[in-house]
Design an enzyme around this catalytic site. Sequence first.
Site, mmCIF file in Angstrom:
data_model
loop_
_atom_site.group_PDB
_atom_site.id
_atom_site.type_symbol
_atom_site.label_atom_id
_atom_site.label_comp_id
_atom_site.label_asym_id
_atom_site.label_seq_id
_atom_site.Cartn_x
_atom_site.Cartn_y
_atom_site.Cartn_z
ATOM 1 N N GLU A 120 -4.026 2.316 -7.242
ATOM 2 C CA GLU A 120 -4.424 3.406 -6.344
ATOM 3 C C GLU A 120 -3.581 4.645 -6.625
ATOM 4 O O GLU A 120 -2.486 4.791 -6.060
ATOM 5 C CB GLU A 120 -4.217 2.975 -4.888
ATOM 6 C CG GLU A 120 -5.065 1.806 -4.479
ATOM 7 C CD GLU A 120 -5.454 1.904 -3.021
ATOM 8 O OE1 GLU A 120 -6.659 1.967 -2.743
ATOM 9 O OE2 GLU A 120 -4.557 1.965 -2.163
ATOM 10 N N HIS B 259 0.859 -1.186 0.000
ATOM 11 C CA HIS B 259 0.000 0.000 0.000
ATOM 12 C C HIS B 259 0.899 1.241 0.000
ATOM 13 O O HIS B 259 1.966 1.248 0.630
ATOM 14 C CB HIS B 259 -0.915 0.002 1.226
ATOM 15 C CG HIS B 259 -1.975 1.050 1.136
ATOM 16 N ND1 HIS B 259 -1.721 2.367 1.430
ATOM 17 C CD2 HIS B 259 -3.271 0.993 0.749
ATOM 18 C CE1 HIS B 259 -2.829 3.073 1.224
ATOM 19 N NE2 HIS B 259 -3.780 2.256 0.811
HETATM 20 P P1 PGA Z 1 -9.634 5.964 0.461
HETATM 21 O O1 PGA Z 1 -8.410 4.950 0.664
HETATM 22 O O2 PGA Z 1 -10.790 5.158 -0.067
HETATM 23 O O3 PGA Z 1 -9.877 6.538 1.812
HETATM 24 O O4 PGA Z 1 -9.179 6.990 -0.530
HETATM 25 C C1 PGA Z 1 -8.172 3.942 -0.259
HETATM 26 C C2 PGA Z 1 -6.917 3.211 0.120
HETATM 27 O O5 PGA Z 1 -5.926 3.853 0.501
HETATM 28 O O6 PGA Z 1 -6.872 1.969 0.084
#
Ligand code: PGA
Length: 225
Positions: A152, A95
């Site tokens: 992401e 992540h």
């Molecule tokens: P968020 O986070 O939905 O709060 O933007 C997503 C993530 O970091 O997995």
Amino acid sequence: MKYFVANWKSHKKLAEAEAWVDELAGKYKPKSDEVVVVGAAFPFLARLARKIEEKQLGQVSLAAQDVSPFPLGAYTGAVAAEMLDGMVEAVIVGHSERREYFHETHQQVANKVVQAREVGFGVILCVDEPYLEAQLAALEEGAAHGLIVAYEPLAAIGSGVPQKPEEVKRVVEMILKKVPDVSVLYGGSVTPENSRDYMTIPGVSGLLIGGASLEVDRFLGVINY
Ligand code: PGA
């Protein structure tokens, strides 16, 4: 199969985590083409696993939010993949918050993938631009096979500003061209209001949901787009 992965991050204490599962059990109507994965903190996984079993939440499973890049051994503080056996079905690795705040390198993340796979866990590998190519290239030969790759974009995480669906579509195509036998998720400011926009992008198999996963009603709103 559609994947909806709740990423609680470092939110929630044990009682809140358990209350969330209780509430989900009362409200969730499983569909045969979807799975729900809850990424909870390490100390809660055993308790939550038991609760999910008690509540017979068959389509709900747990993920660890991280795993050690090393096997069992003399690595103080590390949680080895084998320790999670029987508690989780998947592990989230790489992540961007781990990469940024804990200085995880592409190589360490690739090593985590290897460890998680040795125990047979599903692996949710988070990637982001502009590092995506290097992040995928760090994986060992053949290691991408069957991964769940969560795209992401950094600017979209926790910002309330998701990436535009056209842009997500472009990157998802690029990922699937590079590593064709993976499932791709989108993550970054997903809400009940916008989840449909992402779930209808060709090649998107699910969502990684941070902020909107913290309350059951909002999480179900995302799923029932
Ligand atoms: P968020 O986070 O939905 O709060 O933007 C997503 C993530 O970091 O997995």
